[in-house]
Design an enzyme around this catalytic site. Structure first.
Site, mmCIF file in Angstrom:
data_model
loop_
_atom_site.group_PDB
_atom_site.id
_atom_site.type_symbol
_atom_site.label_atom_id
_atom_site.label_comp_id
_atom_site.label_asym_id
_atom_site.label_seq_id
_atom_site.Cartn_x
_atom_site.Cartn_y
_atom_site.Cartn_z
ATOM 1 N N VAL A 29 6.199 -7.519 10.554
ATOM 2 C CA VAL A 29 7.570 -7.057 10.809
ATOM 3 C C VAL A 29 7.960 -7.166 12.273
ATOM 4 N N THR A 44 -1.981 8.903 1.004
ATOM 5 C CA THR A 44 -2.049 7.445 1.091
ATOM 6 C C THR A 44 -3.220 7.035 1.990
ATOM 7 N N SER A 84 0.825 -1.210 0.000
ATOM 8 C CA SER A 84 0.000 0.000 0.000
ATOM 9 C C SER A 84 0.858 1.258 0.000
ATOM 10 N N PHE A 139 1.661 12.800 2.802
ATOM 11 C CA PHE A 139 1.519 12.094 1.528
ATOM 12 C C PHE A 139 0.143 11.445 1.400
ATOM 13 N N TYR A 142 3.565 8.091 17.987
ATOM 14 C CA TYR A 142 3.997 8.052 16.592
ATOM 15 C C TYR A 142 5.321 8.782 16.412
ATOM 16 N N ASP A 195 4.138 -7.775 3.619
ATOM 17 C CA ASP A 195 3.054 -6.979 4.190
ATOM 18 C C ASP A 195 2.056 -7.904 4.883
ATOM 19 N N CYS A 212 8.817 0.309 4.878
ATOM 20 C CA CYS A 212 7.656 1.211 4.853
ATOM 21 C C CYS A 212 6.561 0.781 5.818
ATOM 22 N N LYS A 241 9.021 7.304 15.255
ATOM 23 C CA LYS A 241 9.752 7.818 14.088
ATOM 24 C C LYS A 241 11.060 8.491 14.513
ATOM 25 N N LEU A 294 3.151 4.302 0.149
ATOM 26 C CA LEU A 294 4.536 4.610 -0.242
ATOM 27 C C LEU A 294 5.295 3.356 -0.652
HETATM 28 C C1 LIG Z 1 -5.701 3.877 16.663
HETATM 29 C C2 LIG Z 1 -6.431 5.051 16.116
HETATM 30 C C3 LIG Z 1 -5.729 5.594 14.880
HETATM 31 C C4 LIG Z 1 -6.469 6.794 14.383
HETATM 32 C C5 LIG Z 1 -5.981 7.220 13.024
HETATM 33 C C6 LIG Z 1 -4.618 7.826 13.134
HETATM 34 C C7 LIG Z 1 -4.254 8.443 11.835
HETATM 35 C C8 LIG Z 1 -2.847 8.982 11.888
HETATM 36 C C9 LIG Z 1 -2.410 9.260 10.486
HETATM 37 C C10 LIG Z 1 -0.975 9.609 10.428
HETATM 38 C C11 LIG Z 1 -0.613 9.802 8.962
HETATM 39 C C12 LIG Z 1 0.827 9.755 8.729
HETATM 40 C C13 LIG Z 1 1.451 10.855 9.490
HETATM 41 C C14 LIG Z 1 2.651 11.263 8.777
HETATM 42 O O1 LIG Z 1 3.808 10.712 9.384
HETATM 43 C C15 LIG Z 1 2.819 12.773 8.683
HETATM 44 C C16 LIG Z 1 2.266 13.442 9.868
HETATM 45 O O2 LIG Z 1 2.737 13.333 10.974
HETATM 46 S S1 LIG Z 1 0.837 14.335 9.543
HETATM 47 C C17 LIG Z 1 0.406 14.965 11.137
HETATM 48 C C18 LIG Z 1 -0.656 14.088 11.688
HETATM 49 N N1 LIG Z 1 -1.250 14.711 12.827
HETATM 50 C C19 LIG Z 1 -1.776 13.989 13.770
HETATM 51 O O3 LIG Z 1 -1.718 12.767 13.724
HETATM 52 C C20 LIG Z 1 -2.436 14.730 14.879
HETATM 53 C C21 LIG Z 1 -3.049 13.741 15.806
HETATM 54 N N2 LIG Z 1 -3.880 14.417 16.799
HETATM 55 C C22 LIG Z 1 -5.206 14.494 16.629
HETATM 56 O O4 LIG Z 1 -5.765 14.032 15.666
HETATM 57 C C23 LIG Z 1 -5.960 15.129 17.768
HETATM 58 O O5 LIG Z 1 -5.094 15.930 18.539
HETATM 59 C C24 LIG Z 1 -6.601 14.074 18.686
HETATM 60 C C25 LIG Z 1 -5.522 13.215 19.290
HETATM 61 C C26 LIG Z 1 -7.585 13.250 17.922
HETATM 62 C C27 LIG Z 1 -7.289 14.796 19.791
HETATM 63 O O6 LIG Z 1 -8.250 15.633 19.174
HETATM 64 P P1 LIG Z 1 -9.423 16.193 20.060
HETATM 65 O O7 LIG Z 1 -9.957 15.151 20.973
HETATM 66 O O8 LIG Z 1 -10.386 16.861 19.151
HETATM 67 O O9 LIG Z 1 -8.671 17.167 20.954
HETATM 68 P P2 LIG Z 1 -8.449 18.678 20.928
HETATM 69 O O10 LIG Z 1 -9.170 19.147 22.150
HETATM 70 O O11 LIG Z 1 -6.989 18.903 20.809
HETATM 71 O O12 LIG Z 1 -9.187 19.304 19.646
HETATM 72 C C28 LIG Z 1 -9.720 20.586 19.793
HETATM 73 C C29 LIG Z 1 -10.173 21.024 18.488
HETATM 74 O O13 LIG Z 1 -9.126 21.081 17.540
HETATM 75 C C30 LIG Z 1 -9.382 20.178 16.446
HETATM 76 N N3 LIG Z 1 -8.163 19.460 16.149
HETATM 77 C C31 LIG Z 1 -7.646 18.402 16.823
HETATM 78 N N4 LIG Z 1 -6.514 18.008 16.243
HETATM 79 C C32 LIG Z 1 -6.323 18.825 15.183
HETATM 80 C C33 LIG Z 1 -5.291 18.930 14.197
HETATM 81 N N5 LIG Z 1 -4.254 18.092 14.202
HETATM 82 N N6 LIG Z 1 -5.394 19.915 13.262
HETATM 83 C C34 LIG Z 1 -6.460 20.742 13.278
HETATM 84 N N7 LIG Z 1 -7.469 20.707 14.173
HETATM 85 C C35 LIG Z 1 -7.380 19.756 15.111
HETATM 86 C C36 LIG Z 1 -10.431 19.218 16.957
HETATM 87 O O14 LIG Z 1 -11.219 18.773 15.873
HETATM 88 C C37 LIG Z 1 -11.215 20.084 17.909
HETATM 89 O O15 LIG Z 1 -12.064 20.915 17.186
HETATM 90 P P3 LIG Z 1 -13.541 21.187 17.768
HETATM 91 O O16 LIG Z 1 -14.226 19.827 17.694
HETATM 92 O O17 LIG Z 1 -13.320 21.658 19.206
HETATM 93 O O18 LIG Z 1 -14.130 22.211 16.851
HETATM 94 N N1 LIG Z 2 1.347 8.945 4.336
HETATM 95 C C1 LIG Z 2 2.042 9.871 4.963
HETATM 96 O O1 LIG Z 2 1.697 11.071 4.988
HETATM 97 C C2 LIG Z 2 3.287 9.492 5.707
HETATM 98 C C3 LIG Z 2 4.127 10.517 6.127
HETATM 99 C C4 LIG Z 2 5.284 10.187 6.843
HETATM 100 C C5 LIG Z 2 5.607 8.866 7.081
HETATM 101 N N2 LIG Z 2 4.780 7.914 6.645
HETATM 102 C C6 LIG Z 2 5.175 6.528 6.923
HETATM 103 O O2 LIG Z 2 5.315 5.861 5.677
HETATM 104 C C7 LIG Z 2 5.104 4.459 5.868
HETATM 105 C C8 LIG Z 2 4.092 3.977 4.849
HETATM 106 O O3 LIG Z 2 2.898 4.667 5.134
HETATM 107 P P1 LIG Z 2 1.726 4.795 4.058
HETATM 108 O O4 LIG Z 2 1.229 6.180 4.149
HETATM 109 O O5 LIG Z 2 2.172 4.238 2.766
HETATM 110 O O6 LIG Z 2 0.647 3.859 4.742
HETATM 111 P P2 LIG Z 2 -0.251 2.677 4.212
HETATM 112 O O7 LIG Z 2 -1.176 2.386 5.341
HETATM 113 O O8 LIG Z 2 -0.770 2.968 2.863
HETATM 114 O O9 LIG Z 2 0.794 1.452 4.078
HETATM 115 C C9 LIG Z 2 1.349 0.858 5.221
HETATM 116 C C10 LIG Z 2 1.463 -0.625 4.968
HETATM 117 O O10 LIG Z 2 2.127 -1.218 6.075
HETATM 118 C C11 LIG Z 2 1.501 -2.442 6.352
HETATM 119 N N3 LIG Z 2 1.757 -2.843 7.730
HETATM 120 C C12 LIG Z 2 1.272 -2.283 8.855
HETATM 121 N N4 LIG Z 2 1.708 -2.946 9.931
HETATM 122 C C13 LIG Z 2 2.502 -3.949 9.473
HETATM 123 C C14 LIG Z 2 3.237 -4.983 10.086
HETATM 124 N N5 LIG Z 2 3.224 -5.155 11.435
HETATM 125 N N6 LIG Z 2 3.934 -5.832 9.314
HETATM 126 C C15 LIG Z 2 3.933 -5.692 7.972
HETATM 127 N N7 LIG Z 2 3.240 -4.743 7.319
HETATM 128 C C16 LIG Z 2 2.543 -3.889 8.075
HETATM 129 C C17 LIG Z 2 0.035 -2.202 6.074
HETATM 130 O O11 LIG Z 2 -0.648 -3.414 5.831
HETATM 131 C C18 LIG Z 2 0.097 -1.311 4.838
HETATM 132 O O12 LIG Z 2 0.025 -2.072 3.664
HETATM 133 C C19 LIG Z 2 4.645 4.304 7.322
HETATM 134 O O13 LIG Z 2 5.746 3.902 8.123
HETATM 135 C C20 LIG Z 2 4.216 5.717 7.727
HETATM 136 O O14 LIG Z 2 4.377 5.958 9.110
HETATM 137 C C21 LIG Z 2 3.625 8.157 5.961
#
Ligand SMILES: CCCCCCCCCCCCC[C@H](O)CC(=O)SCCNC(=O)CCNC(=O)[C@H](O)C(C)(C)COP(=O)(O)OP(=O)(O)OC[C@H]1O[C@@H](n2cnc3c(N)ncnc32)[C@H](O)[C@@H]1OP(=O)(O)O
Ligand SMILES: NC(=O)c1ccc[n+]([C@@H]2O[C@H](COP(=O)([O-])OP(=O)(O)OC[C@H]3O[C@@H](n4cnc5c(N)ncnc54)[C@H](O)[C@@H]3O)[C@@H](O)[C@H]2O)c1
Length: 255
Positions: free
Chosen positions: A60, A196, A15, A194, A161, A36, A86, A165, A17
Protein backbone atom coordinates in the site's frame (compact mmCIF):
# COMPACT_ATOMS: atom_id res chain seq x y z
CA UNK A 1 -25.47 0.48 -1.55
CA UNK A 2 -26.26 -3.21 -1.53
CA UNK A 3 -23.11 -5.34 -1.55
CA UNK A 4 -24.43 -8.00 -3.96
CA UNK A 5 -22.61 -7.92 -7.31
CA UNK A 6 -20.40 -5.07 -6.14
CA UNK A 7 -16.58 -5.18 -6.01
CA UNK A 8 -14.54 -4.23 -2.97
CA UNK A 9 -10.80 -3.65 -2.78
CA UNK A 10 -9.62 -4.85 0.63
CA UNK A 11 -6.10 -3.94 1.67
CA UNK A 12 -4.73 -6.25 4.32
CA UNK A 13 -7.40 -8.62 3.08
CA UNK A 14 -5.30 -11.73 3.61
CA UNK A 15 -5.54 -11.77 7.39
CA UNK A 16 -7.49 -10.78 10.47
CA UNK A 17 -10.08 -8.02 10.07
CA UNK A 18 -9.59 -7.67 6.31
CA UNK A 19 -9.95 -11.39 5.72
CA UNK A 20 -13.15 -11.41 7.79
CA UNK A 21 -14.54 -8.64 5.56
CA UNK A 22 -13.58 -10.62 2.47
CA UNK A 23 -15.36 -13.74 3.73
CA UNK A 24 -18.52 -11.90 4.77
CA UNK A 25 -18.77 -9.84 1.59
CA UNK A 26 -18.11 -12.85 -0.64
CA UNK A 27 -20.76 -14.84 1.24
CA UNK A 28 -23.12 -11.89 0.67
CA UNK A 29 -22.66 -12.00 -3.10
CA UNK A 30 -19.95 -9.40 -3.50
CA UNK A 31 -16.61 -9.70 -5.26
CA UNK A 32 -13.43 -8.99 -3.30
CA UNK A 33 -9.89 -8.06 -4.24
CA UNK A 34 -7.39 -9.15 -1.61
CA UNK A 35 -4.65 -6.52 -1.81
CA UNK A 36 -1.99 -7.74 0.56
CA UNK A 37 1.75 -8.26 0.88
CA UNK A 38 1.38 -11.85 1.98
CA UNK A 39 1.40 -14.14 -1.05
CA UNK A 40 0.81 -17.30 0.97
CA UNK A 41 -2.19 -16.22 3.04
CA UNK A 42 -3.61 -14.10 0.24
CA UNK A 43 -3.52 -16.89 -2.31
CA UNK A 44 -4.96 -19.36 0.18
CA UNK A 45 -7.92 -17.12 0.96
CA UNK A 46 -8.51 -16.45 -2.73
CA UNK A 47 -8.67 -20.21 -3.30
CA UNK A 48 -11.11 -20.54 -0.43
CA UNK A 49 -13.39 -17.82 -1.83
CA UNK A 50 -13.04 -19.12 -5.41
CA UNK A 51 -14.56 -16.96 -8.16
CA UNK A 52 -15.66 -14.27 -5.71
CA UNK A 53 -12.08 -13.30 -4.93
CA UNK A 54 -8.87 -12.16 -6.59
CA UNK A 55 -5.59 -11.95 -4.72
CA UNK A 56 -3.17 -9.27 -5.92
CA UNK A 57 0.22 -8.90 -4.23
CA UNK A 58 0.19 -5.27 -3.10
CA UNK A 59 2.26 -2.89 -1.01
CA UNK A 60 0.00 0.00 0.00
CA UNK A 61 2.97 2.34 0.43
CA UNK A 62 4.09 1.84 -3.17
CA UNK A 63 2.18 3.95 -5.73
CA UNK A 64 2.92 1.67 -8.67
CA UNK A 65 2.00 -1.44 -6.68
CA UNK A 66 -1.39 0.02 -5.76
CA UNK A 67 -2.02 1.27 -9.31
CA UNK A 68 -1.25 -2.18 -10.71
CA UNK A 69 -3.48 -3.84 -8.12
CA UNK A 70 -6.37 -1.51 -8.91
CA UNK A 71 -5.92 -2.16 -12.62
CA UNK A 72 -5.89 -5.90 -12.00
CA UNK A 73 -9.13 -5.49 -10.05
CA UNK A 74 -10.77 -3.65 -12.94
CA UNK A 75 -9.42 -6.10 -15.52
CA UNK A 76 -10.79 -9.02 -13.53
CA UNK A 77 -14.08 -7.71 -12.13
CA UNK A 78 -14.83 -4.75 -14.42
CA UNK A 79 -14.99 -2.01 -11.86
CA UNK A 80 -14.67 -1.01 -8.22
CA UNK A 81 -17.38 0.13 -5.81
CA UNK A 82 -15.56 0.30 -2.51
CA UNK A 83 -12.38 0.08 -0.49
CA UNK A 84 -11.77 -1.35 2.94
CA UNK A 85 -8.35 -0.21 4.17
CA UNK A 86 -7.17 -2.80 6.68
CA UNK A 87 -3.48 -3.03 5.78
CA UNK A 88 -1.41 -2.03 8.77
CA UNK A 89 1.29 -2.98 11.23
CA UNK A 90 1.62 -2.72 14.97
CA UNK A 91 4.48 -1.25 16.92
CA UNK A 92 5.48 -1.19 20.55
CA UNK A 93 8.38 1.07 21.33
CA UNK A 94 8.96 3.63 24.04
CA UNK A 95 10.13 7.09 22.97
CA UNK A 96 13.05 6.83 25.36
CA UNK A 97 14.14 3.23 25.49
CA UNK A 98 16.77 1.41 27.47
CA UNK A 99 19.32 2.34 24.79
CA UNK A 100 18.26 6.00 24.43
CA UNK A 101 15.83 7.68 22.03
CA UNK A 102 13.84 5.39 19.81
CA UNK A 103 14.81 5.37 16.13
CA UNK A 104 13.26 7.76 13.62
CA UNK A 105 13.22 4.89 11.14
CA UNK A 106 10.82 2.80 13.19
CA UNK A 107 8.46 5.75 13.71
CA UNK A 108 8.59 6.59 10.01
CA UNK A 109 7.91 2.99 8.97
CA UNK A 110 4.71 2.83 11.01
CA UNK A 111 3.48 6.19 9.68
CA UNK A 112 4.34 5.19 6.12
CA UNK A 113 2.43 1.92 6.15
CA UNK A 114 -0.52 2.75 8.37
CA UNK A 115 -1.21 6.37 7.46
CA UNK A 116 0.44 7.15 4.16
CA UNK A 117 -0.45 3.71 2.80
CA UNK A 118 -4.09 4.32 3.65
CA UNK A 119 -4.00 7.74 1.98
CA UNK A 120 -2.24 6.29 -1.08
CA UNK A 121 -5.07 3.80 -1.62
CA UNK A 122 -7.78 6.38 -0.96
CA UNK A 123 -6.40 8.78 -3.56
CA UNK A 124 -5.84 6.18 -6.29
CA UNK A 125 -9.01 4.12 -5.70
CA UNK A 126 -11.10 7.25 -5.11
CA UNK A 127 -10.27 8.57 -8.54
CA UNK A 128 -11.40 5.28 -10.13
CA UNK A 129 -14.61 5.10 -8.10
CA UNK A 130 -15.42 8.73 -8.96
CA UNK A 131 -15.86 7.63 -12.59
CA UNK A 132 -18.54 5.01 -11.77
CA UNK A 133 -22.07 5.33 -13.06
CA UNK A 134 -23.93 6.51 -9.95
CA UNK A 135 -26.63 4.56 -8.17
CA UNK A 136 -30.13 6.05 -8.25
CA UNK A 137 -29.28 7.91 -5.03
CA UNK A 138 -26.18 9.44 -6.63
CA UNK A 139 -23.82 7.21 -4.68
CA UNK A 140 -20.76 5.96 -6.57
CA UNK A 141 -18.92 4.15 -3.78
CA UNK A 142 -17.70 3.92 -0.23
CA UNK A 143 -14.29 3.95 1.44
CA UNK A 144 -13.83 2.43 4.90
CA UNK A 145 -10.58 2.99 6.80
CA UNK A 146 -9.29 1.31 9.92
CA UNK A 147 -7.96 3.40 12.78
CA UNK A 148 -7.82 2.10 16.37
CA UNK A 149 -8.85 3.06 19.89
CA UNK A 150 -5.15 3.82 20.17
CA UNK A 151 -5.90 7.00 18.21
CA UNK A 152 -7.67 8.20 21.35
CA UNK A 153 -6.29 6.18 24.31
CA UNK A 154 -2.75 5.36 23.20
CA UNK A 155 -0.71 3.38 25.70
CA UNK A 156 2.93 3.75 26.65
CA UNK A 157 4.89 2.52 23.65
CA UNK A 158 2.27 3.51 21.08
CA UNK A 159 3.50 6.94 19.99
CA UNK A 160 4.05 5.87 16.38
CA UNK A 161 1.04 3.60 16.14
CA UNK A 162 -1.34 6.08 17.78
CA UNK A 163 -0.02 8.88 15.58
CA UNK A 164 -0.62 6.78 12.48
CA UNK A 165 -4.17 5.97 13.56
CA UNK A 166 -4.84 9.51 14.73
CA UNK A 167 -3.92 10.65 11.26
CA UNK A 168 -6.51 8.31 9.75
CA UNK A 169 -9.11 9.70 12.16
CA UNK A 170 -8.09 13.25 11.20
CA UNK A 171 -8.37 12.77 7.45
CA UNK A 172 -11.75 11.02 7.49
CA UNK A 173 -13.93 14.15 7.54
CA UNK A 174 -12.00 16.37 5.10
CA UNK A 175 -11.89 13.56 2.50
CA UNK A 176 -15.58 12.77 3.06
CA UNK A 177 -16.37 16.46 2.53
CA UNK A 178 -14.36 16.51 -0.74
CA UNK A 179 -15.64 13.17 -2.05
CA UNK A 180 -19.29 14.07 -1.40
CA UNK A 181 -19.37 15.76 -4.83
CA UNK A 182 -18.60 12.34 -6.38
CA UNK A 183 -21.12 10.46 -4.26
CA UNK A 184 -18.35 8.62 -2.42
CA UNK A 185 -18.72 8.16 1.34
CA UNK A 186 -15.67 7.96 3.63
CA UNK A 187 -15.88 6.26 7.03
CA UNK A 188 -13.41 4.99 9.60
CA UNK A 189 -13.76 2.17 12.12
CA UNK A 190 -11.65 2.41 15.30
CA UNK A 191 -11.51 -1.15 16.63
CA UNK A 192 -10.61 -1.95 20.19
CA UNK A 193 -8.92 -5.24 20.98
CA UNK A 194 -9.58 -7.88 18.32
CA UNK A 195 -8.39 -11.47 18.18
CA UNK A 196 -6.10 -11.41 15.16
CA UNK A 197 -2.50 -12.33 14.35
CA UNK A 198 -1.53 -8.69 14.81
CA UNK A 199 -2.68 -8.62 18.42
CA UNK A 200 -0.82 -11.85 19.02
CA UNK A 201 2.37 -9.82 18.53
CA UNK A 202 1.74 -7.86 21.71
CA UNK A 203 3.84 -8.64 24.78
CA UNK A 204 1.96 -11.02 27.06
CA UNK A 205 1.61 -8.54 29.98
CA UNK A 206 0.01 -6.01 27.65
CA UNK A 207 -2.40 -8.57 26.21
CA UNK A 208 -3.42 -9.78 29.64
CA UNK A 209 -4.03 -6.29 31.01
CA UNK A 210 -5.99 -5.29 27.91
CA UNK A 211 -8.29 -8.29 28.04
CA UNK A 212 -9.14 -7.33 31.61
CA UNK A 213 -9.95 -3.76 30.61
CA UNK A 214 -12.94 -4.42 28.28
CA UNK A 215 -16.13 -3.55 30.25
CA UNK A 216 -18.56 -5.57 28.08
CA UNK A 217 -18.30 -7.99 26.52
CA UNK A 218 -15.22 -8.85 28.65
CA UNK A 219 -13.34 -10.50 25.78
CA UNK A 220 -11.38 -9.82 22.61
CA UNK A 221 -13.45 -8.72 19.64
CA UNK A 222 -14.01 -11.23 16.85
CA UNK A 223 -12.96 -10.27 13.30
CA UNK A 224 -16.46 -11.16 12.05
CA UNK A 225 -17.83 -8.43 14.33
CA UNK A 226 -15.63 -5.89 12.58
CA UNK A 227 -16.77 -7.26 9.21
CA UNK A 228 -20.42 -6.94 10.20
CA UNK A 229 -19.93 -3.24 10.92
CA UNK A 230 -18.06 -2.69 7.66
CA UNK A 231 -20.90 -4.35 5.72
CA UNK A 232 -23.46 -2.19 7.50
CA UNK A 233 -21.49 0.97 6.67
CA UNK A 234 -21.55 -0.03 3.00
CA UNK A 235 -25.32 -0.56 3.15
CA UNK A 236 -26.21 2.59 5.16
CA UNK A 237 -25.85 5.77 3.08
CA UNK A 238 -26.32 8.03 6.07
CA UNK A 239 -22.98 6.93 7.54
CA UNK A 240 -20.40 9.37 6.22
CA UNK A 241 -17.45 11.36 7.52
CA UNK A 242 -17.48 9.66 10.90
CA UNK A 243 -15.28 7.44 13.05
CA UNK A 244 -16.97 4.58 14.87
CA UNK A 245 -15.29 2.98 17.89
CA UNK A 246 -15.95 -0.76 18.02
CA UNK A 247 -14.48 -1.61 21.39
CA UNK A 248 -16.79 -2.97 24.12
CA UNK A 249 -16.45 0.40 25.91
CA UNK A 250 -12.74 -0.06 26.61
CA UNK A 251 -10.80 3.07 27.45
CA UNK A 252 -7.24 1.82 27.54
CA UNK A 253 -5.10 2.50 30.59
CA UNK A 254 -1.62 4.03 30.22
CA UNK A 255 -0.22 0.53 30.10
C1 LIG B 1 8.46 -3.90 15.60
C2 LIG B 1 8.10 -4.62 16.85
C3 LIG B 1 6.61 -4.89 16.91
C4 LIG B 1 6.29 -5.58 18.19
C5 LIG B 1 4.87 -6.10 18.21
C6 LIG B 1 3.91 -4.96 18.32
C7 LIG B 1 2.55 -5.50 18.56
C8 LIG B 1 1.54 -4.38 18.59
C9 LIG B 1 0.18 -4.98 18.47
C10 LIG B 1 -0.86 -3.94 18.29
C11 LIG B 1 -2.19 -4.66 18.11
C12 LIG B 1 -3.22 -3.79 17.54
C13 LIG B 1 -3.44 -2.67 18.47
C14 LIG B 1 -4.82 -2.24 18.32
O1 LIG B 1 -4.90 -1.08 17.51
C15 LIG B 1 -5.52 -1.96 19.65
C16 LIG B 1 -4.57 -1.45 20.65
O2 LIG B 1 -4.03 -0.37 20.56
S1 LIG B 1 -4.24 -2.56 21.91
C17 LIG B 1 -3.06 -1.69 22.90
C18 LIG B 1 -1.71 -2.20 22.53
N1 LIG B 1 -0.76 -1.76 23.50
C19 LIG B 1 0.49 -1.59 23.16
O3 LIG B 1 0.84 -1.76 22.00
C20 LIG B 1 1.42 -1.20 24.25
C21 LIG B 1 2.80 -1.15 23.69
N2 LIG B 1 3.78 -0.97 24.76
C22 LIG B 1 4.44 -2.02 25.25
O4 LIG B 1 4.25 -3.14 24.86
C23 LIG B 1 5.49 -1.69 26.28
O5 LIG B 1 5.23 -0.42 26.85
C24 LIG B 1 6.90 -1.67 25.67
C25 LIG B 1 6.97 -0.61 24.60
C26 LIG B 1 7.24 -3.02 25.12
C27 LIG B 1 7.86 -1.30 26.75
O6 LIG B 1 7.71 -2.29 27.76
P1 LIG B 1 8.86 -2.44 28.82
O7 LIG B 1 10.20 -2.35 28.18
O8 LIG B 1 8.57 -3.66 29.62
O9 LIG B 1 8.70 -1.15 29.60
P2 LIG B 1 8.02 -0.79 30.92
O10 LIG B 1 9.17 -0.40 31.80
O11 LIG B 1 6.97 0.20 30.62
O12 LIG B 1 7.34 -2.10 31.55
C28 LIG B 1 7.33 -2.20 32.94
C29 LIG B 1 6.52 -3.35 33.30
O13 LIG B 1 5.19 -3.24 32.84
C30 LIG B 1 4.88 -4.30 31.92
N3 LIG B 1 4.17 -3.74 30.79
C31 LIG B 1 4.71 -3.06 29.74
N4 LIG B 1 3.74 -2.71 28.89
C32 LIG B 1 2.58 -3.18 29.42
C33 LIG B 1 1.22 -3.10 29.00
N5 LIG B 1 0.88 -2.47 27.87
N6 LIG B 1 0.27 -3.66 29.80
C34 LIG B 1 0.64 -4.30 30.93
N7 LIG B 1 1.91 -4.41 31.39
C35 LIG B 1 2.85 -3.85 30.63
C36 LIG B 1 6.21 -4.84 31.47
O14 LIG B 1 6.08 -6.21 31.15
C37 LIG B 1 7.07 -4.63 32.69
O15 LIG B 1 6.78 -5.61 33.63
P3 LIG B 1 8.00 -6.23 34.48
O16 LIG B 1 8.84 -6.97 33.44
O17 LIG B 1 8.73 -5.02 35.07
O18 LIG B 1 7.35 -7.13 35.48
N1 LIG C 1 -6.38 -6.54 15.91
C1 LIG C 1 -6.68 -5.48 16.63
O1 LIG C 1 -6.87 -5.54 17.86
C2 LIG C 1 -6.78 -4.14 15.97
C3 LIG C 1 -7.35 -3.10 16.70
C4 LIG C 1 -7.43 -1.83 16.12
C5 LIG C 1 -7.00 -1.63 14.82
N2 LIG C 1 -6.47 -2.66 14.15
C6 LIG C 1 -6.03 -2.39 12.78
O2 LIG C 1 -6.77 -3.24 11.91
C7 LIG C 1 -6.02 -3.46 10.72
C8 LIG C 1 -5.96 -4.95 10.45
O3 LIG C 1 -5.27 -5.51 11.55
P1 LIG C 1 -5.37 -7.07 11.89
O4 LIG C 1 -5.48 -7.16 13.36
O5 LIG C 1 -6.37 -7.71 11.02
O6 LIG C 1 -3.90 -7.51 11.50
P2 LIG C 1 -3.32 -8.68 10.63
O7 LIG C 1 -1.85 -8.62 10.86
O8 LIG C 1 -4.06 -9.94 10.86
O9 LIG C 1 -3.62 -8.21 9.12
C9 LIG C 1 -2.94 -7.12 8.56
C10 LIG C 1 -2.67 -7.42 7.11
O10 LIG C 1 -2.08 -6.28 6.51
C11 LIG C 1 -1.08 -6.71 5.63
N3 LIG C 1 -0.12 -5.65 5.40
C12 LIG C 1 0.79 -5.14 6.26
N4 LIG C 1 1.52 -4.19 5.67
C13 LIG C 1 1.06 -4.09 4.40
C14 LIG C 1 1.41 -3.29 3.29
N5 LIG C 1 2.43 -2.40 3.35
N6 LIG C 1 0.73 -3.44 2.14
C15 LIG C 1 -0.28 -4.34 2.05
N7 LIG C 1 -0.65 -5.15 3.06
C16 LIG C 1 0.02 -5.00 4.21
C17 LIG C 1 -0.47 -7.92 6.31
O11 LIG C 1 0.20 -8.75 5.39
C18 LIG C 1 -1.70 -8.59 6.92
O12 LIG C 1 -2.22 -9.55 6.05
C19 LIG C 1 -4.65 -2.82 10.96
O13 LIG C 1 -4.61 -1.54 10.34
C20 LIG C 1 -4.59 -2.64 12.48
O14 LIG C 1 -3.79 -1.55 12.87
C21 LIG C 1 -6.34 -3.92 14.66
Amino acid sequence: MQVENKTFFITGGASGLGAACARLLAKSGARVVLADLNQETGSALARELAEAALFVPTNVVDEQSVQQALQAARDHFGTLHGVINCAGIGSAEKVIGKNGPSSLESFTRVININLIGTFNVIRLAGEIISQNTPEESGERGVIINTASVAAFDGQIGQAAYSASKGGIVGMTLPIAREFARYGIRVMTIAPGIFDTPLLAGLPEPARISLGQQVPFPPRLGRPDEYAALAKHIIENEMLNGEVIRLDGAIRMQPR
